[in-house]
Structure formats: C-alpha cells, structure tokens
Design a protein around this motif. Sequence first.
Motif, PDB file in Angstrom:
ATOM      1  N   GLY A  19     -21.244  18.127   3.684  1.00 21.36           N
ATOM      2  CA  GLY A  19     -21.716  18.569   2.368  1.00 21.36           C
ATOM      3  C   GLY A  19     -22.984  19.395   2.364  1.00 21.36           C
ATOM      4  N   ARG A  20     -24.016  18.900   3.012  1.00 21.45           N
ATOM      5  CA  ARG A  20     -25.295  19.621   3.021  1.00 21.45           C
ATOM      6  C   ARG A  20     -25.189  20.965   3.744  1.00 21.45           C
ATOM      7  N   PRO A  21     -24.600  21.028   4.949  1.00 22.95           N
ATOM      8  CA  PRO A  21     -24.482  22.342   5.607  1.00 22.95           C
ATOM      9  C   PRO A  21     -23.625  23.327   4.806  1.00 22.95           C
ATOM     10  N   LEU A  22     -22.530  22.837   4.208  1.00 21.05           N
ATOM     11  CA  LEU A  22     -21.682  23.729   3.413  1.00 21.05           C
ATOM     12  C   LEU A  22     -22.446  24.263   2.210  1.00 21.05           C
ATOM     13  N   ALA A  23     -23.201  23.405   1.535  1.00 20.68           N
ATOM     14  CA  ALA A  23     -23.997  23.841   0.382  1.00 20.68           C
ATOM     15  C   ALA A  23     -24.997  24.912   0.790  1.00 20.68           C
ATOM     16  N   ALA A  24     -25.666  24.709   1.911  1.00 17.28           N
ATOM     17  CA  ALA A  24     -26.648  25.686   2.383  1.00 17.28           C
ATOM     18  C   ALA A  24     -25.985  27.016   2.732  1.00 17.28           C
ATOM     19  N   MET A  25     -24.835  26.964   3.401  1.00 22.89           N
ATOM     20  CA  MET A  25     -24.140  28.203   3.778  1.00 22.89           C
ATOM     21  C   MET A  25     -23.665  28.973   2.550  1.00 22.89           C
ATOM     22  N   LEU A  26     -23.106  28.265   1.562  1.00 14.59           N
ATOM     23  CA  LEU A  26     -22.613  28.931   0.354  1.00 14.59           C
ATOM     24  C   LEU A  26     -23.770  29.526  -0.450  1.00 14.59           C
ATOM     25  N   ALA A  27     -24.882  28.781  -0.552  1.00 13.30           N
ATOM     26  CA  ALA A  27     -26.056  29.295  -1.254  1.00 13.30           C
ATOM     27  C   ALA A  27     -26.614  30.522  -0.533  1.00 13.30           C
ATOM     28  N   ASN A  28     -26.573  30.505   0.782  1.00 12.44           N
ATOM     29  CA  ASN A  28     -27.038  31.646   1.565  1.00 12.44           C
ATOM     30  C   ASN A  28     -26.203  32.899   1.279  1.00 12.44           C
ATOM     31  N   ASP A  29     -24.956  32.694   0.877  1.00 10.61           N
ATOM     32  CA  ASP A  29     -24.084  33.818   0.504  1.00 10.61           C
ATOM     33  C   ASP A  29     -24.193  34.166  -0.981  1.00 10.61           C
ATOM     34  N   GLY A  30     -25.167  33.568  -1.686  1.00 10.85           N
ATOM     35  CA  GLY A  30     -25.440  33.951  -3.063  1.00 10.85           C
ATOM     36  C   GLY A  30     -24.957  33.006  -4.139  1.00 10.85           C
ATOM     37  N   ALA A  31     -24.223  31.943  -3.777  1.00  7.50           N
ATOM     38  CA  ALA A  31     -23.714  31.004  -4.789  1.00  7.50           C
ATOM     39  C   ALA A  31     -24.813  30.075  -5.278  1.00  7.50           C
ATOM     40  N   MET A  32     -24.642  29.572  -6.486  1.00  3.52           N
ATOM     41  CA  MET A  32     -25.445  28.473  -7.012  1.00  3.52           C
ATOM     42  C   MET A  32     -24.610  27.226  -6.730  1.00  3.52           C
ATOM     43  N   VAL A  33     -25.129  26.299  -5.919  1.00  2.59           N
ATOM     44  CA  VAL A  33     -24.349  25.148  -5.469  1.00  2.59           C
ATOM     45  C   VAL A  33     -24.976  23.857  -5.970  1.00  2.59           C
ATOM     46  N   PHE A  34     -24.163  23.073  -6.679  1.00  7.05           N
ATOM     47  CA  PHE A  34     -24.557  21.714  -7.042  1.00  7.05           C
ATOM     48  C   PHE A  34     -24.058  20.801  -5.931  1.00  7.05           C
TER      49      PHE A  34
END
Length: 143
Positions: A19-34
């Motif tokens: 969960g945490r690594p996926l959230a960081a990777m998606l946010a790094n690509d510009g997403a807002m991640v809850f």
Amino acid sequence: GKRLQGCVITIVNRSEIFGRPLAAMLANDGAMVFSVDIDSIVAFKEGGRTHRYKQSEVTLEGCVRQSSVVVTAVPSSSFQIPVDWIQKDSTVINVAREKNIDEDALRAVDTPGITYIPQVGQVTVALLEKNLVLLHRRYHAPK
C-alpha cells in the motif's frame, strides 16, 4: 511524470510491502492518493508531500466516492466496500485474496463504466519484486 495528473485514487491497506509504496509511486506520477488504513487516512501528493487527516476530517466512504480508481488489499473476509460508494467510470482493483467488494452486486449495479479487476495476487508479487530491485539499486548506488 504527470501521467496521473488530476486522478484521485484510494488504496485501502497502507502496508509497507504494497500500500505505502504504491501510494508513493502513484503520487509521484501526479495522482492524489488517499491511503487508508485501519486507524488513519493519509493523502500522498505530488512531490513526496503527505497529509495525515484527523478522523473527523475524512472517511473511507468520502475517499472512495471521490476516486476514479479504488485498490483494495485488506486480508479479511469481514471487510467489504459498499458498491454504492463506487462512482461511474471507475476502476476497482482487488489485490487481496479475500473479496473486498461484493462482485455480484458490483456487476449488477446500474452505475455505468465500472471496470472490476478481481484478486490479482500476481500484481502484489510483481510490485514486491520491483520494489526489492529498486531498494537494492538505491542501497548500492554510488554516493
């Protein structure tokens, strides 16, 4: 990258492995991640910024209702996201072995454009392997 700019994603289960690594990777690509866990909700934003919400500020339901992508990874058969929280034109991905959403109800709902991807345990393994390779490269990178 900005490939996910404007995309809101909810990940349920902020484990250190998935969960945490996926959230960081998606946010790094510009997403807002809850990133939702049993005791808190953290927003991951572009540039490595995070914000931990107070319990009174946001709920799992509120996060899911805003999201065009919902990723569930809860290892419990008693946890399920209500189908009526899923918005139209959303993608729901269940990474857990257990069904974190009622698949039959999701398929029967009148909400248009929902894509459901069930039980993708292989994705968990692939992400773990990718994260291990990245960790190894960063650890052994020249300083």
